[in-house]
Design a protein around this motif. Structure first.
Motif, PDB file in Angstrom:
ATOM      1  N   PRO A 181      52.758  43.583  40.868  1.00 19.99           N
ATOM      2  CA  PRO A 181      52.934  44.864  40.153  1.00 19.99           C
ATOM      3  C   PRO A 181      52.262  46.056  40.829  1.00 19.99           C
ATOM      4  CG  PRO A 181      51.275  43.537  39.057  1.00 19.99           C
ATOM      5  CD  PRO A 181      51.813  42.684  40.167  1.00 19.99           C
ATOM      6  N   THR A 182      52.694  46.361  42.041  1.00 19.99           N
ATOM      7  CA  THR A 182      52.174  47.533  42.756  1.00 19.99           C
ATOM      8  C   THR A 182      52.732  48.820  42.149  1.00 19.99           C
ATOM      9  OG1 THR A 182      53.977  47.208  44.340  1.00 19.99           O
ATOM     10  CG2 THR A 182      51.813  46.346  44.954  1.00 19.99           C
ATOM     11  N   ALA A 183      51.908  49.862  42.140  1.00 19.71           N
ATOM     12  CA  ALA A 183      52.358  51.160  41.613  1.00 19.71           C
ATOM     13  C   ALA A 183      51.468  52.313  42.051  1.00 19.71           C
ATOM     14  CB  ALA A 183      52.419  51.122  40.084  1.00 19.71           C
ATOM     15  N   ARG A 184      50.214  52.035  42.432  1.00 19.85           N
ATOM     16  CA  ARG A 184      49.230  53.106  42.577  1.00 19.85           C
ATOM     17  C   ARG A 184      49.451  53.987  43.799  1.00 19.85           C
ATOM     18  NH1 ARG A 184      44.668  49.481  41.299  1.00 19.85           N
ATOM     19  NH2 ARG A 184      43.687  50.156  43.252  1.00 19.85           N
ATOM     20  N   THR A 185      50.139  53.503  44.821  1.00 18.06           N
ATOM     21  CA  THR A 185      50.325  54.325  46.022  1.00 18.06           C
ATOM     22  C   THR A 185      51.728  54.921  46.096  1.00 18.06           C
ATOM     23  OG1 THR A 185      51.063  52.473  47.423  1.00 18.06           O
ATOM     24  CG2 THR A 185      48.687  52.863  47.275  1.00 18.06           C
ATOM     25  N   SER A 186      52.464  54.885  44.998  1.00 20.94           N
ATOM     26  CA  SER A 186      53.842  55.372  45.003  1.00 20.94           C
ATOM     27  C   SER A 186      53.916  56.865  45.285  1.00 20.94           C
ATOM     28  CB  SER A 186      54.502  55.076  43.660  1.00 20.94           C
ATOM     29  OG  SER A 186      55.825  55.572  43.630  1.00 20.94           O
ATOM     30  N   LEU A 187      54.928  57.263  46.053  1.00 21.42           N
ATOM     31  CA  LEU A 187      55.156  58.670  46.346  1.00 21.42           C
ATOM     32  C   LEU A 187      55.671  59.428  45.125  1.00 21.42           C
ATOM     33  CD1 LEU A 187      56.853  58.194  49.822  1.00 21.42           C
ATOM     34  CD2 LEU A 187      54.536  59.035  49.408  1.00 21.42           C
ATOM     35  N   ASP A 202      51.648  36.905  37.420  1.00 22.41           N
ATOM     36  CA  ASP A 202      51.456  38.155  38.146  1.00 22.41           C
ATOM     37  C   ASP A 202      50.166  38.122  38.956  1.00 22.41           C
ATOM     38  OD1 ASP A 202      53.746  39.126  37.038  1.00 22.41           O
ATOM     39  OD2 ASP A 202      52.774  40.625  35.752  1.00 22.41           O
ATOM     40  N   ILE A 203      50.223  38.718  40.129  1.00 26.56           N
ATOM     41  CA  ILE A 203      49.024  38.897  40.937  1.00 26.56           C
ATOM     42  C   ILE A 203      48.211  40.052  40.354  1.00 26.56           C
ATOM     43  CG2 ILE A 203      48.177  39.584  43.217  1.00 26.56           C
ATOM     44  CD1 ILE A 203      50.660  38.195  44.387  1.00 26.56           C
ATOM     45  N   ARG A 204      46.939  39.847  40.222  1.00 29.63           N
ATOM     46  CA  ARG A 204      46.071  40.873  39.648  1.00 29.63           C
ATOM     47  C   ARG A 204      45.705  41.911  40.709  1.00 29.63           C
ATOM     48  NH1 ARG A 204      40.261  39.756  36.586  1.00 29.63           N
ATOM     49  NH2 ARG A 204      39.823  41.947  36.035  1.00 29.63           N
ATOM     50  N   ASP A 205      45.918  43.163  40.395  1.00 34.26           N
ATOM     51  CA  ASP A 205      45.530  44.304  41.217  1.00 34.26           C
ATOM     52  C   ASP A 205      45.975  44.170  42.681  1.00 34.26           C
ATOM     53  OD1 ASP A 205      44.449  46.755  41.903  1.00 34.26           O
ATOM     54  OD2 ASP A 205      42.405  45.966  42.155  1.00 34.26           O
ATOM     55  N   PRO A 206      47.269  44.023  42.936  1.00 29.10           N
ATOM     56  CA  PRO A 206      47.716  43.911  44.327  1.00 29.10           C
ATOM     57  C   PRO A 206      47.512  45.192  45.127  1.00 29.10           C
ATOM     58  CG  PRO A 206      49.603  44.144  42.861  1.00 29.10           C
ATOM     59  CD  PRO A 206      48.401  43.960  41.986  1.00 29.10           C
ATOM     60  N   ASP A 207      47.440  46.350  44.462  1.00 27.25           N
ATOM     61  CA  ASP A 207      47.152  47.596  45.174  1.00 27.25           C
ATOM     62  C   ASP A 207      45.713  47.634  45.659  1.00 27.25           C
ATOM     63  OD1 ASP A 207      49.633  49.149  44.986  1.00 27.25           O
ATOM     64  OD2 ASP A 207      49.256  49.163  42.828  1.00 27.25           O
ATOM     65  N   GLY A 261      58.498  43.293  42.064  1.00 23.02           N
ATOM     66  CA  GLY A 261      57.661  44.476  42.085  1.00 23.02           C
ATOM     67  C   GLY A 261      57.781  45.175  40.748  1.00 23.02           C
ATOM     68  N   GLY A 262      56.933  46.088  40.558  1.00 23.56           N
ATOM     69  CA  GLY A 262      56.199  46.889  41.458  1.00 23.56           C
ATOM     70  C   GLY A 262      57.112  47.737  42.356  1.00 23.56           C
ATOM     71  N   ASP A 263      56.404  48.716  42.967  1.00 24.63           N
ATOM     72  CA  ASP A 263      57.113  49.553  43.916  1.00 24.63           C
ATOM     73  C   ASP A 263      57.224  48.818  45.244  1.00 24.63           C
ATOM     74  OD1 ASP A 263      54.673  49.877  45.255  1.00 24.63           O
ATOM     75  OD2 ASP A 263      54.304  51.867  44.435  1.00 24.63           O
ATOM     76  N   ASN A 264      57.742  49.542  46.276  1.00 23.27           N
ATOM     77  CA  ASN A 264      58.044  48.872  47.533  1.00 23.27           C
ATOM     78  C   ASN A 264      56.799  48.460  48.314  1.00 23.27           C
ATOM     79  OD1 ASN A 264      61.162  49.665  49.168  1.00 23.27           O
ATOM     80  ND2 ASN A 264      60.062  47.731  49.152  1.00 23.27           N
ATOM     81  N   ALA A 265      55.622  48.894  47.896  1.00 22.95           N
ATOM     82  CA  ALA A 265      54.391  48.406  48.512  1.00 22.95           C
ATOM     83  C   ALA A 265      54.271  46.896  48.361  1.00 22.95           C
ATOM     84  CB  ALA A 265      53.180  49.108  47.909  1.00 22.95           C
TER      85      ALA A 265
END
Length: 302
Positions: free
Chosen positions: A38-44, A84-89, A113-117
């Protein structure tokens, strides 16, 4: 997610997909393992893409595991959910290791995902020491070759990690959604680009056969990134960067089944959906869930 899943009808003769057992509850090898990144924190773009893995799991229950091709029998597969993986960002290294652990006992890993990161730990975790011979296929409107670390940089980051650009194929790249600089960067590192226009002129099976041949030319493992913003905005409104004129939902579904049939495809991700921004009928998340099932059907066809 549109509708109330709890209110779905029950029929003993119409089993529902999803609700797969935990990977930890199964001894031995798996055919397909589902895992959330669940990546999201670096999304543009502002996004709650981290809400999407749970939404896709819920949407799976809207469908059955039955396919009309008798060889595409999901009942013969050992399917499991690795959670889910915890804090993948925040800890990409740990996320990569978690993918590696589940990939070591699975024929196919499907990452949500999550975003594409999410593509970076999903691919690196699956490839492991085979990275020098690995291949990458993206179905994406964008090159994802930006500098820095974001959902716009995974392809560049994988190449810098050691992936040979000559074994990268990008399908669905769109006009007016990229820049000349990144198009030239793709050319300079040897990426095979099949634009949206070219994709529309050729049979999809021909396009995917070419992509699989190029990505698998060294005999190494292939990762496939299904960035759902490659689709037309009418079917993917929950993708912040989807545009009118993208590929059709049935084309993405077909591609998911085709690539999963190939023995070198070891992992696949489904990214760039913000479930909280979906249409009232949940169409984008439902498409993602169907791509999971298409990948499982493709695996059964190997």
């Amino acid at each position: 997610m549109a509708g109330n899943i709890a209110s779905l009808s029950h029929d003993d003769l119409w089993p529902r997909a999803g609700d797969w057992p935990s990977s930890e509850s199964i001894n031995g090898d798996l055919d397909l393992a589902l895992i959330g990144i669940p990546t999201a924190r670096t999304s543009l773009s502002p996004t709650h893409a981290d809400a999407t893995p749970a939404a896709v799991r819920e949407a799976l229950r809207r469908y059955s595991p039955f396919a009309h091709d008798p060889e595409a029998d999901l009942d013969v597969l050992t399917l499991a959910d690795a959670g889910d993986i915890r804090d993948p960002d925040g800890n990409e290294e740990a996320a990569t290791q978690r993918v590696a652990d589940i990939a070591s006992r699975s024929r196919l890993v499907v990452a949500l995902g999550g975003d594409n990161a999410a593509t970076v730990p999903a691919a690196l975790g699956t490839w492991g020491s085979d990275l020098p011979a690995a291949g990458l296929i993206t179905l994406d409107a964008h090159y994802d070759l930006r500098d820095g670390r974001s959902n716009g940089s995974p392809v560049r980051r994988l190449i810098e990690a050691g992936l040979d650009g000559r074994r990268v194929v990008q399908v669905g790249i769109q006009d007016f959604a990229n820049s000349r600089f990144y198009a030239e960067r793709a050319r300079d590192v040897g990426i095979t680009v099949i634009t949206r226009d070219e994709f529309g002129r050729r049979p999809i099976d021909e396009v995917m056969a070419q992509a699989l041949e190029v990505a698998g030319s060294a005999g190494g493992p292939i990762h496939v990134d299904l960035d759902v913003d490659v689709c037309d905005r009418s079917v993917a409104p929950a993708c912040p960067a989807s545009t009118p004129g993208g590929i059709a939902a049935h084309e993405l579904r077909h591609a998911a089944r085709v690539v999963a049939q190939h023995p070198l495809v070891r992992s696949l991700d489904i990214t760039e959906i913000d479930a909280t921004m979906d249409a009232a009928d949940g169409r984008t998340v439902r498409l993602a869930a169907l791509c999971v099932l298409e990948a499982a059907a493709g695996l059964a066809l190997r």
